[in-house]
Design a protein around this motif. Sequence first.
Motif, short mmCIF file in Angstrom:
data_model
loop_
_atom_site.label_atom_id
_atom_site.label_comp_id
_atom_site.label_asym_id
_atom_site.label_seq_id
_atom_site.Cartn_x
_atom_site.Cartn_y
_atom_site.Cartn_z
N GLY A 1 -10.08 7.86 1.94
CA GLY A 1 -9.56 7.90 0.58
C GLY A 1 -8.24 7.18 0.38
N SER A 2 -7.70 6.58 1.43
CA SER A 2 -6.43 5.86 1.30
C SER A 2 -6.65 4.53 0.60
CB SER A 2 -5.81 5.60 2.68
OG SER A 2 -5.55 6.81 3.35
N PRO A 3 -5.72 4.15 -0.30
CA PRO A 3 -5.87 2.87 -0.99
C PRO A 3 -5.65 1.70 -0.05
CG PRO A 3 -3.75 3.87 -1.52
CD PRO A 3 -4.52 4.88 -0.73
N GLN A 4 -6.48 0.68 -0.17
CA GLN A 4 -6.33 -0.53 0.62
C GLN A 4 -6.16 -1.71 -0.33
OE1 GLN A 4 -9.90 -0.32 3.16
NE2 GLN A 4 -8.56 0.23 4.85
N GLU B 1 0.83 -1.21 0.00
CA GLU B 1 0.00 0.00 0.00
C GLU B 1 0.86 1.26 0.00
OE1 GLU B 1 -3.85 -1.86 2.42
OE2 GLU B 1 -2.45 -0.49 3.42
N SER C 1 -9.17 -1.24 -3.03
CA SER C 1 -10.38 -0.59 -2.54
C SER C 1 -9.93 0.67 -1.80
CB SER C 1 -11.18 -1.52 -1.61
OG SER C 1 -10.39 -1.89 -0.50
N PHE C 2 -10.88 1.42 -1.28
CA PHE C 2 -10.50 2.67 -0.62
C PHE C 2 -11.18 2.79 0.73
CE2 PHE C 2 -9.89 3.34 -5.11
CZ PHE C 2 -8.67 4.01 -5.16
N LYS D 1 1.11 4.23 -2.89
CA LYS D 1 0.88 5.64 -2.58
C LYS D 1 2.08 6.49 -2.95
CE LYS D 1 -0.55 5.56 1.76
NZ LYS D 1 -1.17 6.03 3.03
#
Length: 364
Positions: A114-117, A82, A109-110, A86
């Motif tokens: 709003g952080s990417p997971q 992750e 997913s988010f 980013k």
Amino acid sequence: MNPFTLQYHPDYFCDRVVEIEALRTNLINGINTVVYSPRRIGKTAMILHLFHQLEESGKYETIYVDLFASRNLHDLVNKMGEQLLKRYHKKNLLEGVKKIFKGMYASISFSPDGSPQLSLGMGQGQMDATLENLFTFLEKRKKPVFIAFDEFQEIAAYPEKAEANLRSIIQRLNNVGCIFSGSAMHLLQNMFFSPSQAFYQSAGSLVLQKINEDVYLDFIIQQFKNANKEITNEAAQQLLEFTENHTFYTQMICNIAFYKTTNQLDIEMVKEIEKDYLESRKFDYYNIYNLLSENQKKIVIAIAKEGKISKPTAIDFLMKHKLPSASSTLQAFNSLVEKEIVYKNQGEFSVYDIFLKRFLQAYL
């Protein structure tokens, strides 16, 4: 903005000049470093400030990976992946997944912020290979890359042989430097200084202590001055005495003192702010206290009243505070250490949470 923020901000960072220079020197010269300290003393902010300086120079790239609450190698790969996405593919995450996780099943997913997971579907064998691929990706970067693994002691409890695998990968790197940080000092010391462990003698060490009191005093006074407010020298000293110069607790109480100050803050106003804060947390601390056994309650109050102790079963300490027998006291004391209500630093024991200590001193 309130300058006494509880989150890292480069404009409101206090000191750590010597420690940052030592850490920078190690990294640039190819020495991986383990950084440990009691909780909330500011090690994460120090690492982020060093990384901010390194990024500002334009010569290096940095990655910060928080391993807190990670349970296995899958979590480690997920968290590291992750952060790479980013850092290097923020504008096109799907393209990043294809480049970094070639041939692997991975989806994005988010979170609500709003952080990417990252979600990875792979077996153990693929997990080991993917971890190596992540480091290979960094190794091929044009600029040197420094990666910090915070709460690194978590990997000691992974069911897989993560330490051995990670050590095998890291020792082959030339373009990647590592920081291993954490607050469970005994676990980190065992990982890096026990001959039976995979990371034995593989890194330098940096023990983080409290910020110098005079430096912190000047910082507090200056931040008030920058905002056209005034705090007396005695008031600033009172704040540091109340928090024992511990970073988190100092920032917290200074944050409150700052926003409650219109023009000038004196020592009497500070004492009132401290009293009000303890009153506002009284319910929380009573709940913590009431979860303890009767012996544990007596001992934690005794330690709080003393401030610090070096021998918890010393006869004079037991008699002064009317504690049970040495064996019963030791049993209860060890439970308090295990629960991290009491901790040891430089041969002395004290209550870990400074505000809990102040509550016990004031109310019990």
